[in-house]
Design a protein around this motif. Sequence first.
Motif, PDB file in Angstrom:
ATOM      1  N   ILE A 232     -98.682  16.898 -32.593  1.00 18.96           N
ATOM      2  CA  ILE A 232     -97.403  17.515 -32.957  1.00 18.96           C
ATOM      3  C   ILE A 232     -96.331  16.452 -33.173  1.00 18.96           C
ATOM      4  O   ILE A 232     -95.570  16.496 -34.147  1.00 18.96           O
ATOM      5  N   VAL A 233     -96.275  15.478 -32.247  1.00 14.79           N
ATOM      6  CA  VAL A 233     -95.269  14.424 -32.366  1.00 14.79           C
ATOM      7  C   VAL A 233     -95.497  13.600 -33.630  1.00 14.79           C
ATOM      8  O   VAL A 233     -94.557  13.264 -34.359  1.00 14.79           O
ATOM      9  N   ALA A 236     -94.304  15.651 -36.480  1.00 17.96           N
ATOM     10  CA  ALA A 236     -92.848  15.784 -36.492  1.00 17.96           C
ATOM     11  C   ALA A 236     -92.178  14.505 -36.986  1.00 17.96           C
ATOM     12  O   ALA A 236     -91.231  14.545 -37.787  1.00 17.96           O
ATOM     13  N   MET A 239     -92.488  14.301 -40.696  1.00 15.45           N
ATOM     14  CA  MET A 239     -91.593  15.239 -41.387  1.00 15.45           C
ATOM     15  C   MET A 239     -90.143  14.752 -41.367  1.00 15.45           C
ATOM     16  O   MET A 239     -89.422  14.854 -42.368  1.00 15.45           O
ATOM     17  N   VAL A 240     -89.711  14.218 -40.224  1.00 16.42           N
ATOM     18  CA  VAL A 240     -88.334  13.700 -40.140  1.00 16.42           C
ATOM     19  C   VAL A 240     -88.155  12.526 -41.093  1.00 16.42           C
ATOM     20  O   VAL A 240     -87.136  12.411 -41.795  1.00 16.42           O
ATOM     21  N   LEU A 267     -83.902  17.315 -35.198  1.00 17.40           N
ATOM     22  CA  LEU A 267     -85.136  17.709 -35.898  1.00 17.40           C
ATOM     23  C   LEU A 267     -86.364  17.574 -34.988  1.00 17.40           C
ATOM     24  O   LEU A 267     -87.256  18.425 -35.005  1.00 17.40           O
ATOM     25  N   LEU A 268     -86.410  16.502 -34.210  1.00 19.54           N
ATOM     26  CA  LEU A 268     -87.539  16.323 -33.312  1.00 19.54           C
ATOM     27  C   LEU A 268     -87.584  17.409 -32.244  1.00 19.54           C
ATOM     28  O   LEU A 268     -88.655  17.899 -31.872  1.00 19.54           O
ATOM     29  N   LEU A 271     -88.904  20.554 -34.027  1.00 16.49           N
ATOM     30  CA  LEU A 271     -90.300  20.490 -34.448  1.00 16.49           C
ATOM     31  C   LEU A 271     -91.269  20.367 -33.279  1.00 16.49           C
ATOM     32  O   LEU A 271     -92.408  20.832 -33.357  1.00 16.49           O
ATOM     33  N   CYS A 272     -90.834  19.726 -32.190  1.00 19.11           N
ATOM     34  CA  CYS A 272     -91.731  19.499 -31.067  1.00 19.11           C
ATOM     35  C   CYS A 272     -91.609  20.544 -29.968  1.00 19.11           C
ATOM     36  O   CYS A 272     -92.421  20.537 -29.027  1.00 19.11           O
TER      37      CYS A 272
END
Length: 287
Positions: A232-233, A236, A239-240, A267-268, A271-272
């Motif tokens: 996931i990280v 993310a 994506m950022v 954003l993190l 998303l996380c």
Amino acid sequence: MKEAPIRSVSGIPVLVCILGAIALAVWLLVAALQRGDGLGIGIAVLAILLLLVACGGFYMVEPNQAAVQSLFGKYVGTVKDQGLRWNNPFYSQRKVSLRVRNFESGRLKVNELDGSPIEIAAVIVWQVVDSAEAVYNVDDYESFVHIQSEAALRAMASSYPYDQHEDGQISLRSHPAEVSLHLQEQIQERLAKAGVDVIEARISHLAYAQEIAQAMLQRQQANAVVAARTRIVFGAVSMVQMALEELQKSGAVELDEERRAAMVSNLLVVLCSDRAPQPVVNTGSLY
């Protein structure tokens, strides 16, 4: 001792001949008794006894069965012809099934490569391919197959870890095909002298022992959570980074370093997070 084929005679014609000869001998005996011929009586009785002894040479061979013949303890040969057969009445026969058989070992408790106790069981499919070796090289080939298979299973289980710790490592849980092939080779090596061919060997049960099962389950769950969070990280961050690059290319919004850092942080978090974010609408200025 290797298997050697031996010829046998079809039993039906021999049975007809022996029955006819017995009937003739009985008729001669009755005739000799009526005449009072002692020599004829003796010959007729001897003939009947010899014919009765010859009847001991009959035996049956079923499909996928072999009859191992021996004469006074010496191996003579093996008969695989089906039906009623006849051989020397002084031969002794031992029937050996050539059918494909299988059995499941009991659940064995062993230590895997890392020392953790596990429970393991396997299904072994096997077949006798050399009847002479199966009869004369071991006392009881069926018991020999069971004991040696369990011994091979124990040795195989202790040579692999339960779980895969690094890429490319073979483990009991992640590589069932490779482990089953190794098990089959180990069993075949042990059973080669018993005239047995191992057709297939597969693990039917694999689990941690009860005393450590709960702890190992928690470890597996923790590893799964760490792996999921890592993925996931990584996604993310990608994506950022993509969002910042697209904003910079388009020139729609100019961000200084402080607001860029705040945007990355927000954003993190979105998303996380393991929960859906709550939107906040800004009705004032841009900043």
